[in-house]
Design a protein around this motif. Sequence first.
Motif, PDB file in Angstrom:
ATOM      1  N   PRO A 136       0.848  -1.204   0.000  1.00  0.00           N
ATOM      2  CA  PRO A 136       0.000   0.000   0.000  1.00  0.00           C
ATOM      3  C   PRO A 136       0.884   1.255   0.000  1.00  0.00           C
ATOM      4  N   GLY A 137       0.523   2.208  -0.828  1.00  0.00           N
ATOM      5  CA  GLY A 137       1.299   3.440  -0.945  1.00  0.00           C
ATOM      6  C   GLY A 137       2.224   3.445  -2.159  1.00  0.00           C
ATOM      7  N   ASP A 138       2.477   2.284  -2.772  1.00  0.00           N
ATOM      8  CA  ASP A 138       3.293   2.228  -3.983  1.00  0.00           C
ATOM      9  C   ASP A 138       2.516   2.821  -5.154  1.00  0.00           C
ATOM     10  N   VAL A 139       3.244   3.249  -6.159  1.00  0.00           N
ATOM     11  CA  VAL A 139       2.613   3.755  -7.375  1.00  0.00           C
ATOM     12  C   VAL A 139       2.179   2.556  -8.227  1.00  0.00           C
ATOM     13  N   PHE A 140       0.983   2.632  -8.778  1.00  0.00           N
ATOM     14  CA  PHE A 140       0.436   1.563  -9.604  1.00  0.00           C
ATOM     15  C   PHE A 140       1.239   1.449 -10.899  1.00  0.00           C
ATOM     16  N   ASP A 141       1.692   0.233 -11.196  1.00  0.00           N
ATOM     17  CA  ASP A 141       2.428  -0.064 -12.431  1.00  0.00           C
ATOM     18  C   ASP A 141       1.678  -1.184 -13.144  1.00  0.00           C
ATOM     19  N   PRO A 142       1.075  -0.903 -14.297  1.00  0.00           N
ATOM     20  CA  PRO A 142       0.285  -1.930 -14.974  1.00  0.00           C
ATOM     21  C   PRO A 142       1.103  -3.135 -15.437  1.00  0.00           C
ATOM     22  N   GLU A 143       2.417  -3.014 -15.477  1.00  0.00           N
ATOM     23  CA  GLU A 143       3.259  -4.141 -15.861  1.00  0.00           C
ATOM     24  C   GLU A 143       3.543  -5.077 -14.695  1.00  0.00           C
ATOM     25  N   LYS A 144       3.194  -4.636 -13.460  1.00  0.00           N
ATOM     26  CA  LYS A 144       3.424  -5.459 -12.278  1.00  0.00           C
ATOM     27  C   LYS A 144       2.156  -5.690 -11.458  1.00  0.00           C
ATOM     28  N   HIS A 145       1.203  -4.779 -11.568  1.00  0.00           N
ATOM     29  CA  HIS A 145       0.012  -4.842 -10.730  1.00  0.00           C
ATOM     30  C   HIS A 145      -1.230  -5.088 -11.570  1.00  0.00           C
ATOM     31  N   SER A 146      -2.168  -5.778 -10.965  1.00  0.00           N
ATOM     32  CA  SER A 146      -3.471  -6.000 -11.588  1.00  0.00           C
ATOM     33  C   SER A 146      -4.513  -5.300 -10.718  1.00  0.00           C
ATOM     34  N   ALA A 147      -5.098  -4.243 -11.258  1.00  0.00           N
ATOM     35  CA  ALA A 147      -6.077  -3.464 -10.494  1.00  0.00           C
ATOM     36  C   ALA A 147      -7.427  -4.166 -10.580  1.00  0.00           C
ATOM     37  N   VAL A 148      -7.916  -4.636  -9.431  1.00  0.00           N
ATOM     38  CA  VAL A 148      -9.211  -5.317  -9.401  1.00  0.00           C
ATOM     39  C   VAL A 148     -10.296  -4.412  -8.827  1.00  0.00           C
ATOM     40  N   MET A 149      -9.892  -3.317  -8.192  1.00  0.00           N
ATOM     41  CA  MET A 149     -10.847  -2.356  -7.650  1.00  0.00           C
ATOM     42  C   MET A 149     -10.278  -0.954  -7.800  1.00  0.00           C
TER      43      MET A 149
END
Length: 185
Positions: A136-149
């Motif tokens: 929590p608090g990291d910047v969202f990176d679409p190459e590493k994270h999958s945003a489900v909400m």
Amino acid sequence: MAKKKDKVEAENPEVIETPETQTAEAEVPVLTNEEIKKLIEDGKAMAEAYAAEHDNYLRLAAEYDNFRKRTQKEKDAIYQTAQSETVAKFLPVYDNIQRAVAQTTTDAAYAKGVEMTAAGLGEVLEKLGVTVFGEPGDVFDPEKHSAVMHIEDETLGENVIAEVFQKGFELKGKVIRFAMVKVAN
């Protein structure tokens, strides 16, 4: 010196050939213009054949070197793929152990055992070169994270991870599992 030579010739009646007598008696071959041209053409043909064979040799050596390098890359890729697939098989176990650590219990020995198991698994993954990401608090990176909400929260910046549902893992720059996260704004 001439006396010795005469004496040797007198004792041995056979004719002794010396370099002086050889040059005097030997015929120097005379080549015609056609024979010279043929020798030159043969020399050119041999030089061309040599150049072609040398070129073939260089090409074969380069092809072998490329084959060797390609084979080594394939071996390395196979090893890394097998390693990442093996680590991926252990990730559900990691998740379950993390859930067990998060549960409250009255049995201190049980809690200590689960924490030690989680720490041991974490050390093994670290030794293998696996890194855990998604906090929590990291910047969202679409190459590493999958945003489900997605949520609207003015206290968090744009594209900041608000909550992590499942941690992400990568091995030597290759993502093994994407982190499932809730993203703000």
